[in-house]
Design a protein around this motif. Structure first.
Motif, PDB file in Angstrom:
ATOM      1  N   GLN A   1     -37.547 -29.138 -15.849  1.00 38.26           N
ATOM      2  CA  GLN A   1     -37.432 -30.374 -16.619  1.00 38.26           C
ATOM      3  C   GLN A   1     -38.455 -31.432 -16.186  1.00 38.26           C
ATOM      4  OE1 GLN A   1     -35.188 -30.547 -19.099  1.00 38.26           O
ATOM      5  NE2 GLN A   1     -34.400 -28.522 -18.617  1.00 38.26           N
ATOM      6  N   LEU A   2     -39.123 -31.184 -15.061  1.00 36.64           N
ATOM      7  CA  LEU A   2     -39.982 -32.203 -14.473  1.00 36.64           C
ATOM      8  C   LEU A   2     -41.435 -32.034 -14.900  1.00 36.64           C
ATOM      9  CD1 LEU A   2     -38.522 -31.926 -10.881  1.00 36.64           C
ATOM     10  CD2 LEU A   2     -37.960 -33.655 -12.570  1.00 36.64           C
TER      11      LEU A   2
ATOM     12  N   VAL B   1     -31.657 -35.400 -11.989  1.00 36.90           N
ATOM     13  CA  VAL B   1     -32.703 -35.234 -10.970  1.00 36.90           C
ATOM     14  C   VAL B   1     -32.970 -36.562 -10.285  1.00 36.90           C
ATOM     15  CG1 VAL B   1     -35.120 -34.670 -10.563  1.00 36.90           C
ATOM     16  CG2 VAL B   1     -33.780 -33.243 -12.078  1.00 36.90           C
TER      17      VAL B   1
ATOM     18  N   SER C   1     -30.516 -32.211 -15.693  1.00 34.42           N
ATOM     19  CA  SER C   1     -31.230 -33.101 -16.615  1.00 34.42           C
ATOM     20  C   SER C   1     -32.108 -34.066 -15.818  1.00 34.42           C
ATOM     21  CB  SER C   1     -30.223 -33.899 -17.455  1.00 34.42           C
ATOM     22  OG  SER C   1     -29.463 -34.760 -16.613  1.00 34.42           O
ATOM     23  N   ASN C   2     -33.010 -34.751 -16.522  1.00 32.09           N
ATOM     24  CA  ASN C   2     -33.883 -35.720 -15.845  1.00 32.09           C
ATOM     25  C   ASN C   2     -33.074 -36.794 -15.120  1.00 32.09           C
ATOM     26  OD1 ASN C   2     -36.324 -34.557 -16.476  1.00 32.09           O
ATOM     27  ND2 ASN C   2     -36.557 -35.664 -18.390  1.00 32.09           N
ATOM     28  N   SER C   3     -32.014 -37.273 -15.780  1.00 32.69           N
ATOM     29  CA  SER C   3     -31.209 -38.335 -15.165  1.00 32.69           C
ATOM     30  C   SER C   3     -30.519 -37.833 -13.901  1.00 32.69           C
ATOM     31  CB  SER C   3     -30.169 -38.863 -16.162  1.00 32.69           C
ATOM     32  OG  SER C   3     -29.283 -37.836 -16.556  1.00 32.69           O
TER      33      SER C   3
END
Length: 271
Positions: free
Chosen positions: A217-218, A239, A235-237
């Motif tokens: 996702q990064l 992470v 998810s990004n949040s």
């Protein structure tokens, strides 16, 4: 402590034992979907109650509980834990028992199967459902057996990783990981298994205070510190929350989406 529950529809980062136990009380099955990243907390009997409600394997669970207490008191050591793992692997009919055992070690002792130089690999269920069976041969195979995962009976192998200088932190599996395979033209792969296949060791304990967090996702970025594989479902949040929690624990992180090829270069200090 720091853990991640990787259950569809209820994925979350957990930062306290009380919060984790409350999750298990409302849904014991979350125990099998837990990846303990940082453990070493005081032993809690509710963990074992949740475990027994899932598999009913009282002998394995009682042996695990007793051996962990013996280790904490200094009566037993690593060799005793290895013997426990081998015994549980042989006796368990369900792979859930092996996962729960590894998570119990990590949660209460701060290390899991990986850190004893072992790993358990199993056939990827997606491959089996598509009629593709695979013979598991990685490292030095200690024991092989079929274990249940849900309604599927999968080939599994307990292997010895050996003395490997290059190691990555695997926070995407609890010491029990699926083998990569091909389904038609598509590859069903796990980054940790790919690296293990390249003779790179897996551990659950960072040996550096600097971590490169590997997650699809990064965005692509630099590679500094020890490579750490994160669950693909983060998810990004989440992470970002994980990075904040790691900072509190004394880690500095570089979050990056580098490829496996670049990850290997980073591990080999060529990137």
């Amino acid at each position: 402590m720091l853990a991640y529950i990787d259950y569809p529809g209820d994925r979350k980062i957990i930062t306290s034992l009380a919060e984790l136990i409350n999750e298990y009380k409302s849904f014991p099955g979350a125990l099998i979907s837990t990846i303990v990243m940082i453990g070493g907390v005081e032993i809690n009997e509710d963990y074992f109650k949740a475990w027994v409600s899932i598999t009913g394997s009282r002998r394995i669970i009682e042996d695990t509980y007793g051996e962990i207490w013996s280790y904490i008191k200094g009566v037993s050591g690593n060799n005793d834990i290895v013997s426990l793992i081998m015994r549980a692997y042989e006796e368990a009919g369900d792979l859930a028992d092996v996962i729960a055992l590894s998570n119990a070690l990590k949660l209460f002792l701060g290390f899991n199967i990986y850190d004893l130089g072992l790993a358990v690999i199993y056939e990827n269920p997606l491959s089996v459902l598509n009629g593709r069976r695979v013979e598991l041969r990685r490292g030095k195979t200690l024991l092989m057996k079929k274990h249940l995962m849900g309604d599927l009976k999968l080939n599994t192998a307990l292997i010895l990783q050996g003395e490997l200088n290059d190691k990555v932190v695997d926070w995407s599996n609890p010491g029990v990981l699926p083998a990569s395979n091909e389904i038609g033209d598509e590859s069903v792969s796990d980054p940790a298994y790919t690296l293990l296949s390249l003779n790179i060791g897996l551990t659950s304990k960072p040996s550096s205070s600097e971590l490169t967090l590997l997650n699809s996702q990064l965005p692509a970025g630099a590679c500094t510190g020890q490579v750490t594989i994160l669950p693909l479902t983060l998810s990004n949040s989440m992470v970002m929350k994980l990075i904040e929690e790691l900072k509190k624990q004394g880690f500095t992180t570089t979050a990056t989406g580098i490829s496996i090829i670049d990850a290997v270069k980073c591990i080999k200090h060529d990137l």
